[in-house]
Design an enzyme around this catalytic site. Sequence first.
Site, mmCIF file in Angstrom:
data_model
loop_
_atom_site.group_PDB
_atom_site.id
_atom_site.type_symbol
_atom_site.label_atom_id
_atom_site.label_comp_id
_atom_site.label_asym_id
_atom_site.label_seq_id
_atom_site.Cartn_x
_atom_site.Cartn_y
_atom_site.Cartn_z
ATOM 1 N N ARG A 87 -25.335 -14.709 -19.970
ATOM 2 C CA ARG A 87 -25.977 -15.648 -19.535
ATOM 3 C C ARG A 87 -24.532 -16.059 -18.609
ATOM 4 N NH1 ARG A 87 -30.479 -15.744 -19.035
ATOM 5 N NH2 ARG A 87 -31.815 -16.483 -20.780
ATOM 6 N N GLU A 90 -25.011 -13.752 -15.688
ATOM 7 C CA GLU A 90 -25.581 -14.452 -14.950
ATOM 8 C C GLU A 90 -25.600 -15.200 -13.948
ATOM 9 O OE1 GLU A 90 -30.495 -16.003 -15.057
ATOM 10 O OE2 GLU A 90 -29.035 -16.442 -16.944
ATOM 11 N N SER A 113 -5.843 -16.408 -10.124
ATOM 12 C CA SER A 113 -5.680 -14.727 -11.086
ATOM 13 C C SER A 113 -6.398 -15.379 -12.561
ATOM 14 C CB SER A 113 -4.470 -14.895 -10.809
ATOM 15 O OG SER A 113 -3.530 -14.296 -12.277
#
Length: 146
Positions: A87, A90, A113
Amino acid sequence: MNKAEMKEAILEAKFEKGLKWSDIAKAAGLSAEYTCSACLGMNHLEKQNAEAVAEVLGLGNEISTELQRFPHKIWSQAIPTDPVIYRWYEMVGVYGETIKELINEKFGDGIMSAIDFTMNIDKQEDPKGDRVLVTISGKFLPYKSW
């Protein structure tokens, strides 16, 4: 011992002792997020912190020494299959360009960073279903011309 063997030993000891990452982190004097990452082999700990982690887990010097070694950050799968990790993959796939655009619009040409970085993971109670609250803060690093 290598980082993979260290990770397995730590996870087993954590389970056997019924510890939470917050317990281990408290012993180390660090955040749960960073301590967990080091114990999973993706960061290192300084000697004092590594020794404290090994002690709270009831593990020996071999674990402490491996925790102090600098990691090689390698992902074994191109696309993760664990649902929680997938997820996140995604989310970056769907919102990655949006994040980049908004960072560039607000800060200029550069990156956030992942080295000078903090992360907190909290539980946010909600009557419609508890929420995962992730706060990520990374230093802005502008690209330079030369």
